[in-house]
Structure formats: C-alpha cells, structure tokens
Scaffold this motif. Structure first.
Motif, PDB file in Angstrom:
ATOM      1  N   GLY A   7      31.158  -9.080  63.671  1.00 15.00           N
ATOM      2  CA  GLY A   7      30.396 -10.427  63.288  1.00 15.00           C
ATOM      3  C   GLY A   7      30.315 -10.426  61.591  1.00 15.00           C
ATOM      4  N   SER A   9      27.946 -10.986  59.597  1.00  8.91           N
ATOM      5  CA  SER A   9      26.647 -11.561  59.589  1.00  8.91           C
ATOM      6  C   SER A   9      25.816 -10.001  59.457  1.00  8.91           C
ATOM      7  CB  SER A   9      26.441 -12.394  60.892  1.00  8.91           C
ATOM      8  OG  SER A   9      24.967 -12.537  60.782  1.00  8.91           O
ATOM      9  N   ASN A  10      24.401 -10.286  59.131  1.00  8.31           N
ATOM     10  CA  ASN A  10      23.425  -9.035  59.239  1.00  8.31           C
ATOM     11  C   ASN A  10      22.433  -9.608  60.163  1.00  8.31           C
ATOM     12  OD1 ASN A  10      22.486 -11.008  57.445  1.00  8.31           O
ATOM     13  ND2 ASN A  10      21.517  -9.226  56.200  1.00  8.31           N
ATOM     14  N   SER A  11      22.796 -10.581  60.960  1.00  6.27           N
ATOM     15  CA  SER A  11      21.616 -10.738  61.979  1.00  6.27           C
ATOM     16  C   SER A  11      21.722  -9.845  63.196  1.00  6.27           C
ATOM     17  CB  SER A  11      21.970 -12.326  62.512  1.00  6.27           C
ATOM     18  OG  SER A  11      21.090 -12.562  63.874  1.00  6.27           O
ATOM     19  N   SER A  14      23.312 -11.895  66.113  1.00  6.67           N
ATOM     20  CA  SER A  14      24.356 -12.526  65.686  1.00  6.67           C
ATOM     21  C   SER A  14      25.206 -13.079  67.022  1.00  6.67           C
ATOM     22  CB  SER A  14      25.196 -12.048  64.674  1.00  6.67           C
ATOM     23  OG  SER A  14      26.471 -12.717  64.495  1.00  6.67           O
ATOM     24  N   ASN A  16      27.901 -14.531  66.067  1.00  2.00           N
ATOM     25  CA  ASN A  16      29.511 -14.321  65.849  1.00  2.00           C
ATOM     26  C   ASN A  16      29.648 -12.743  66.147  1.00  2.00           C
ATOM     27  OD1 ASN A  16      30.704 -16.509  64.401  1.00  2.00           O
ATOM     28  ND2 ASN A  16      28.591 -16.578  63.651  1.00  2.00           N
ATOM     29  N   LYS A  17      28.887 -11.714  66.072  1.00  2.00           N
ATOM     30  CA  LYS A  17      29.034 -10.362  66.659  1.00  2.00           C
ATOM     31  C   LYS A  17      29.413 -10.482  67.960  1.00  2.00           C
ATOM     32  CE  LYS A  17      27.172  -5.763  66.851  1.00  2.00           C
ATOM     33  NZ  LYS A  17      26.219  -4.896  66.349  1.00  2.00           N
ATOM     34  N   ASP A  36      28.603  -2.977  63.256  1.00  2.00           N
ATOM     35  CA  ASP A  36      27.553  -3.728  62.634  1.00  2.00           C
ATOM     36  C   ASP A  36      27.411  -3.692  61.347  1.00  2.00           C
ATOM     37  OD1 ASP A  36      24.992  -4.852  62.067  1.00  2.00           O
ATOM     38  OD2 ASP A  36      24.295  -4.219  64.089  1.00  2.00           O
ATOM     39  N   ALA A  77      29.502 -15.864  60.425  1.00  2.00           N
ATOM     40  CA  ALA A  77      28.353 -16.491  60.276  1.00  2.00           C
ATOM     41  C   ALA A  77      28.727 -17.606  59.109  1.00  2.00           C
ATOM     42  CB  ALA A  77      27.303 -15.962  60.038  1.00  2.00           C
ATOM     43  N   HIS A  79      26.682 -19.402  56.304  1.00  2.00           N
ATOM     44  CA  HIS A  79      25.600 -19.710  55.352  1.00  2.00           C
ATOM     45  C   HIS A  79      25.804 -20.911  54.436  1.00  2.00           C
ATOM     46  CE1 HIS A  79      23.509 -15.640  56.660  1.00  2.00           C
ATOM     47  NE2 HIS A  79      24.080 -16.413  57.741  1.00  2.00           N
ATOM     48  N   ALA A  84      28.342 -15.280  54.850  1.00  2.00           N
ATOM     49  CA  ALA A  84      26.972 -14.522  54.822  1.00  2.00           C
ATOM     50  C   ALA A  84      27.145 -13.665  53.738  1.00  2.00           C
ATOM     51  CB  ALA A  84      26.756 -13.748  56.178  1.00  2.00           C
ATOM     52  N   SER A 113      29.362 -22.082  64.687  1.00  2.00           N
ATOM     53  CA  SER A 113      28.388 -22.616  64.030  1.00  2.00           C
ATOM     54  C   SER A 113      27.683 -23.904  64.982  1.00  2.00           C
ATOM     55  CB  SER A 113      28.652 -23.276  62.708  1.00  2.00           C
ATOM     56  OG  SER A 113      29.470 -24.051  62.678  1.00  2.00           O
TER      57      SER A 113
END
Length: 172
Positions: A7, A9-11, A14, A16-17, A36, A77, A79, A84, A113
C-alpha cells in the motif's frame, strides 16, 4: 510468479495495503511479498542530502524487492489528490539509484478512496510514469466509495472482482 505488494501509504491500518494484499493473493500459487512502507522511512529527499550523505540503504532495499518481483501490485492512498508523502519520498530516493525504479517489472496499480473518483487522477499520473521508470503497466483500477466495496480488506462485489481477475488472468 513472484509478486511484490504494498500500500502506497504509511498508515498502519491502510485500506490500500489490505487491498494490495487481497489482489496479490488472488493469483493462484503466487509467492507474495507484502511490504510495509514504514520499514523504508528515510529523510526527506533533497539533492543536498544526497550529495552530503549518499543514498540511504533503505532505497536500495526497496528497489531490490521490486527487482525480485515479476509483478508489483501497488495500491495508492490519495492525499489531497496526490501521492502519500511516504511513498513519494521512497520513490524519489529509489529513482536516484538508476532511474529505473520498476526494474522491468509488470505493474498493476490501484487506489481506494472514499470519494467517488477512486483516485483516478492520481492513478493516471502513476500510470503515465511507470514506463519512464522501467515498468510495464498491466492494469489500473480506482475504487471510489471504498467503504461500500472494501470490507475487512476484501472485495465481494462481482464487477470489481471481475475487473481485477481479468487483469490478473491476462498475466498467466
């Protein structure tokens, strides 16, 4: 088939991950490497930092994962209509190695999204750049209103599954 999935993204949680993982595991018998982006945190890219300290090992490690893959499944993701920052920074550092971040891999890009466009403007930018950075775009899918279609990291909606499977089936 070796698949790298992530993903963009760093969530830690996530969607998306989870989506990248879900899609990658739809390829029967594939060897899936789910990474990750938090494991590749680096200083914000600048030419000054590169000249002073060189390229961080994490950029090479990220690129090595791509080089080992036959297929990259990346779910972005969105943003404020763009990447991101975590992904963009890793990509910027990795691009400084030889410019060919995707190292000949086939690339399937997705975005999920909450808005109705499903990250399509971002996916267009991503897709246009893939050949320039050494990859082969094999599929692009944006999923808008993600909360209606993605539940616990999985998709059950037949039309979306059909689109995903058609792209994956074209590879085997």
């Amino acid at each position: 088939m070796k698949i790298l999935a992530f993903g963009a993204s760093n969530s830690r949680h996530s969607v998306n991950k989870a989506l990248a993982k879900f899609v990658a595991h739809r390829v029967k018998g594939a060897d899936v490497n789910l990474i990750d982006l938090n494991d590749y945190e680096m200083p914000i890219y600048s030419i000054d930092r590169e000249m002073e300290a060189g390229i961080p090992q994490a950029a090479q490690d990220f690129k090595d994962h791509i080089a080992a893959a036959d297929l990259v499944v990346a779910s972005f993701a969105v943003h404020n209509g763009s990447y991101a920052v975590a992904y963009k920074n890793i990509f910027d550092w990795a691009s400084r190695l030889d410019g060919k971040v995707f190292d000949g891999a086939k690339v399937f890009v997705l975005a999920a999204s909450p808005g109705p466009m499903g990250g399509q403007p971002l996916l267009d930018i991503v897709a246009n750049g893939i050949p320039h950075f050494g990859g082969e775009l094999v599929g692009k899918l944006g999923i808008g209103k993600m909360n209606e279609y993605i539940v616990d990291g999985e998709i059950e909606e037949a039309d979306l599954l059909g689109q995903i499977d058609a792209i994956l089936d074209s590879l085997t």
